[in-house]
Design a protein around this motif. Structure first.
Motif, PDB file in Angstrom:
ATOM      1  N   CYS A  22       0.836  -1.189   0.000  1.00 21.77           N
ATOM      2  CA  CYS A  22       0.000   0.000   0.000  1.00 21.77           C
ATOM      3  C   CYS A  22       0.878   1.249   0.000  1.00 21.77           C
ATOM      4  O   CYS A  22       2.076   1.156   0.257  1.00 21.77           O
ATOM      5  CB  CYS A  22      -0.922   0.005   1.225  1.00 21.77           C
ATOM      6  SG  CYS A  22      -0.003  -0.061   2.799  1.00 21.77           S
ATOM      7  N   ARG A  59      -4.302   3.906   0.513  1.00 17.69           N
ATOM      8  CA  ARG A  59      -3.536   4.377   1.666  1.00 17.69           C
ATOM      9  C   ARG A  59      -3.298   3.245   2.644  1.00 17.69           C
ATOM     10  O   ARG A  59      -4.115   2.343   2.751  1.00 17.69           O
ATOM     11  CB  ARG A  59      -4.306   5.524   2.325  1.00 17.69           C
ATOM     12  CG  ARG A  59      -4.360   6.732   1.396  1.00 17.69           C
ATOM     13  CD  ARG A  59      -5.090   7.867   1.985  1.00 17.69           C
ATOM     14  NE  ARG A  59      -4.431   8.271   3.249  1.00 17.69           N
ATOM     15  CZ  ARG A  59      -4.671   9.390   3.875  1.00 17.69           C
ATOM     16  NH1 ARG A  59      -5.561  10.218   3.389  1.00 17.69           N
ATOM     17  NH2 ARG A  59      -4.057   9.690   4.993  1.00 17.69           N
ATOM     18  N   CYS A  60      -2.195   3.327   3.282  1.00 20.37           N
ATOM     19  CA  CYS A  60      -1.885   2.327   4.296  1.00 20.37           C
ATOM     20  C   CYS A  60      -2.657   2.661   5.556  1.00 20.37           C
ATOM     21  O   CYS A  60      -2.750   3.829   5.940  1.00 20.37           O
ATOM     22  CB  CYS A  60      -0.383   2.337   4.621  1.00 20.37           C
ATOM     23  SG  CYS A  60       0.641   1.881   3.209  1.00 20.37           S
ATOM     24  N   GLN A  61      -3.198   1.632   6.205  1.00 17.90           N
ATOM     25  CA  GLN A  61      -3.909   1.866   7.457  1.00 17.90           C
ATOM     26  C   GLN A  61      -2.878   2.095   8.555  1.00 17.90           C
ATOM     27  O   GLN A  61      -1.828   1.472   8.562  1.00 17.90           O
ATOM     28  CB  GLN A  61      -4.776   0.654   7.792  1.00 17.90           C
ATOM     29  CG  GLN A  61      -5.927   0.496   6.841  1.00 17.90           C
ATOM     30  CD  GLN A  61      -6.858  -0.617   7.282  1.00 17.90           C
ATOM     31  OE1 GLN A  61      -6.526  -1.377   8.170  1.00 17.90           O
ATOM     32  NE2 GLN A  61      -8.008  -0.686   6.668  1.00 17.90           N
ATOM     33  N   LYS A  62      -3.201   3.002   9.436  1.00 17.10           N
ATOM     34  CA  LYS A  62      -2.304   3.268  10.559  1.00 17.10           C
ATOM     35  C   LYS A  62      -2.325   2.060  11.497  1.00 17.10           C
ATOM     36  O   LYS A  62      -3.341   1.438  11.701  1.00 17.10           O
ATOM     37  CB  LYS A  62      -2.786   4.530  11.306  1.00 17.10           C
ATOM     38  CG  LYS A  62      -2.652   5.793  10.481  1.00 17.10           C
ATOM     39  CD  LYS A  62      -2.124   6.888  11.364  1.00 17.10           C
ATOM     40  CE  LYS A  62      -1.787   8.179  10.693  1.00 17.10           C
ATOM     41  NZ  LYS A  62      -2.199   8.555   9.445  1.00 17.10           N
ATOM     42  N   LYS A  64      -5.002   0.888  14.557  1.00 18.90           N
ATOM     43  CA  LYS A  64      -6.409   1.189  14.255  1.00 18.90           C
ATOM     44  C   LYS A  64      -6.941   0.082  13.342  1.00 18.90           C
ATOM     45  O   LYS A  64      -6.254  -0.333  12.404  1.00 18.90           O
ATOM     46  CB  LYS A  64      -6.555   2.535  13.572  1.00 18.90           C
ATOM     47  CG  LYS A  64      -6.232   3.699  14.487  1.00 18.90           C
ATOM     48  CD  LYS A  64      -6.580   4.961  13.797  1.00 18.90           C
ATOM     49  CE  LYS A  64      -6.331   6.166  14.719  1.00 18.90           C
ATOM     50  NZ  LYS A  64      -6.637   7.407  14.075  1.00 18.90           N
TER      51      LYS A  64
END
Length: 180
Positions: free
Chosen positions: A134, A173-176, A179
Motif C-alpha cells: 500500500c 492508503r496504508c492503514q495506521k 487502528k
C-alpha cells in the motif's frame, strides 16, 4: 600317476607338480595360469582374479582372460569395468561414446544426456514496493519456478527460476497501525 604328479597338493589343487603348480583343482574352484617371469604355474582359486572371468565345465572350472580393453568382465564379450581411457557402454569398452550419449568421467560410462526441466511458473505475487502492498502507485510483482531435473554435462542448461515485472495498483492508503 606320473612320477612328477603329486596327490598331496597345497592351496586347493587336486593334482599338482613341483614345476607347474596345480594341474587340476578341487571341486568348485577355478583353475588359472599365473605368469611368474617366463614361467606359468597353475593355481586354484574360489573366484577368478580381476581381468578374468570364470567358466564352469563338467570336468574343470577355468578362468579365461577378458578382452584387452576390459578390466573386469562377466564373459569374454561382456565387460563390467573398462581399463583406463575407455568408457563402458552395454558391456563394451569404447574410446568415445556413441551419438546421443555422453561420457561420464567419474564412472567412466556412457550415459544418456539429461536436459534441465523446470516446473510451471507460480502465480504472480501481489504488487509490492519496498516490501509494502500500500501507499504507492507503481511496484513490482514476481513469479518463480523450481528446477525439477538438473542437466547432465551435455544437457540443455536450466532457465531462469524467477521473473519480475512492473505493476500498477490503485493507490490505496496504508492503514495506521493500531487502528482497525
Amino acid at each position: 600317476v606320473h612320477p612328477n604328479v603329486s596327490q598331496g597338493c597345497q592351496g586347493g589343487c587336486a593334482t599338482c607338480s613341483d614345476y607347474n603348480g596345480c594341474l587340476s583343482c578341487k571341486p568348485r574352484l577355478f583353475f588359472v595360469l599365473e605368469r611368474i617371469g617366463m614361467k606359468q604355474i597353475g593355481v586354484c582359486l574360489s573366484s577368478c582374479p580381476s581381468g578374468y572371468y570364470g567358466t564352469r565345465y563338467p570336468d574343470i572350472n577355468k578362468c579365461a582372460k577378458c578382452k584387452a580393453d576390459c578390466d573386469t568382465c562377466f564373459t569374454r564379450n561382456f565387460c563390467t569395468k573398462c581399463k583406463s581411457g575407455f568408457y563402458l557402454y552395454s558391456g563394451k569398452c569404447l574410446e568415445k561414446c556413441p551419438e546421443g550419449l555422453e561420457a561420464n568421467n567419474h564412472t567412466m560410462e556412457c550415459t544418456s544426456i539429461v536436459h534441465c526441466e523446470a516446473s510451471e511458473w507460480s502465480p504472480w505475487s501481489p504488487c509490492t514496493k519496498k516490501g509494502k502492498t500500500c501507499g504507492f502507485k507503481r511496484g513490482n510483482e514476481v513469479r518463480v519456478r523450481e528446477i525439477v531435473q538438473h542437466p547432465s554435462a551435455r544437457g540443455n542448461p536450466c532457465p531462469a527460476t524467477s521473473e519480475s515485472r512492473k505493476c500498477i495498483v490503485q493507490r490505496k492508503r496504508c492503514q495506521k497501525e493500531g487502528k482497525g
